[in-house]
Motif scaffolding. Structure first.
Motif, PDB file in Angstrom:
ATOM      1  N   ASN A 297      44.986  32.930  35.310  1.00 34.95           N
ATOM      2  CA  ASN A 297      43.686  32.987  35.972  1.00 34.95           C
ATOM      3  C   ASN A 297      43.222  31.646  36.522  1.00 34.95           C
ATOM      4  O   ASN A 297      42.332  31.608  37.365  1.00 34.95           O
ATOM      5  CB  ASN A 297      42.634  33.571  35.029  1.00 34.95           C
ATOM      6  CG  ASN A 297      42.875  35.044  34.766  1.00 34.95           C
ATOM      7  OD1 ASN A 297      43.448  35.748  35.595  1.00 34.95           O
ATOM      8  ND2 ASN A 297      42.462  35.514  33.607  1.00 34.95           N
ATOM      9  N   LEU A 298      43.801  30.549  36.069  1.00 31.15           N
ATOM     10  CA  LEU A 298      43.472  29.231  36.613  1.00 31.15           C
ATOM     11  C   LEU A 298      44.094  29.003  37.997  1.00 31.15           C
ATOM     12  O   LEU A 298      43.648  28.143  38.743  1.00 31.15           O
ATOM     13  CB  LEU A 298      43.959  28.130  35.667  1.00 31.15           C
ATOM     14  CG  LEU A 298      43.153  27.941  34.394  1.00 31.15           C
ATOM     15  CD1 LEU A 298      43.855  26.939  33.472  1.00 31.15           C
ATOM     16  CD2 LEU A 298      41.734  27.488  34.693  1.00 31.15           C
ATOM     17  N   LEU A 299      45.118  29.784  38.324  1.00 35.42           N
ATOM     18  CA  LEU A 299      45.807  29.613  39.594  1.00 35.42           C
ATOM     19  C   LEU A 299      44.999  30.197  40.742  1.00 35.42           C
ATOM     20  O   LEU A 299      44.331  31.216  40.587  1.00 35.42           O
ATOM     21  CB  LEU A 299      47.178  30.290  39.555  1.00 35.42           C
ATOM     22  CG  LEU A 299      48.172  29.788  38.516  1.00 35.42           C
ATOM     23  CD1 LEU A 299      49.435  30.635  38.537  1.00 35.42           C
ATOM     24  CD2 LEU A 299      48.491  28.325  38.729  1.00 35.42           C
ATOM     25  N   THR A 300      45.110  29.570  41.891  1.00 36.07           N
ATOM     26  CA  THR A 300      44.498  30.125  43.100  1.00 36.07           C
ATOM     27  C   THR A 300      45.366  31.287  43.583  1.00 36.07           C
ATOM     28  O   THR A 300      46.518  31.443  43.143  1.00 36.07           O
ATOM     29  CB  THR A 300      44.434  29.062  44.211  1.00 36.07           C
ATOM     30  OG1 THR A 300      45.773  28.721  44.593  1.00 36.07           O
ATOM     31  CG2 THR A 300      43.668  27.823  43.767  1.00 36.07           C
ATOM     32  N   GLU A 301      44.844  32.076  44.497  1.00 40.03           N
ATOM     33  CA  GLU A 301      45.649  33.176  45.063  1.00 40.03           C
ATOM     34  C   GLU A 301      46.892  32.626  45.760  1.00 40.03           C
ATOM     35  O   GLU A 301      47.965  33.217  45.693  1.00 40.03           O
ATOM     36  CB  GLU A 301      44.818  34.027  46.025  1.00 40.03           C
ATOM     37  CG  GLU A 301      43.881  34.981  45.329  1.00 40.03           C
ATOM     38  CD  GLU A 301      44.570  35.879  44.300  1.00 40.03           C
ATOM     39  OE1 GLU A 301      45.609  36.489  44.616  1.00 40.03           O
ATOM     40  OE2 GLU A 301      44.061  35.972  43.171  1.00 40.03           O
TER      41      GLU A 301
END
Length: 135
Positions: A79-83
């Motif tokens: 969830n910390l990653l960007t799309e």
């Protein structure tokens, strides 16, 4: 994701030689006293990592808590990653490395401890939340 150089150039001289590779650890234990105490615990004669793993494997409750902590860690990392990052991870087939499959410190086998320092760092990051170190 961590940027890693393909060559031994300094950061200032790097440009197109940069490539991304997954690094599964999010939390680091940095307090000097805590690091020392946990190191002593890991290698001590009582309650060391080997003994903790035995307890973990012998208790359904503890094992379920550990699995939950690993799942939480993996989901938080994802969830910390960007799309854009997520799409890149999928494209490079790194989903097993940075998705929820790997937990604390990149552990795949949830009935092992691997590094007590990372479990403690995870616990402290989520102080009060469900985590395997509460017991």
């Amino acid at each position: 994701l961590t940027k890693v150089s393909e060559s031994k150039d300094t950061v200032e001289n790097q440009s197109s030689s940069m490539l991304l590779e997954p690094f599964p650890t999010m939390y680091w234990l940095t307090h000097p006293l805590l690091k020392t105490l946990i190191s002593q615990l890991e290698i001590g004669t009582l309650n060391n990592v080997i003994e903790m793993e035995k307890k973990l494997k012998s208790s359904t409750k503890d094992l379920e808590q550990m699995k939950l902590a690993h799942k939480q860690y993996g989901e938080s990392r994802w969830n910390l990653l960007t799309e854009e990052d997520k799409n890149d991870v999928r494209k490079r087939k790194w989903i097993d490395a940075v998705g929820s499959v790997r937990g604390v410190a990149g552990i795949r086998k949830h009935d092992t401890i691997k590094c007590l320092h990372t479990h403690c760092a995870h616990y402290l990051a989520y102080l009060g939340a469900e985590n395997e170190l509460q017991d």
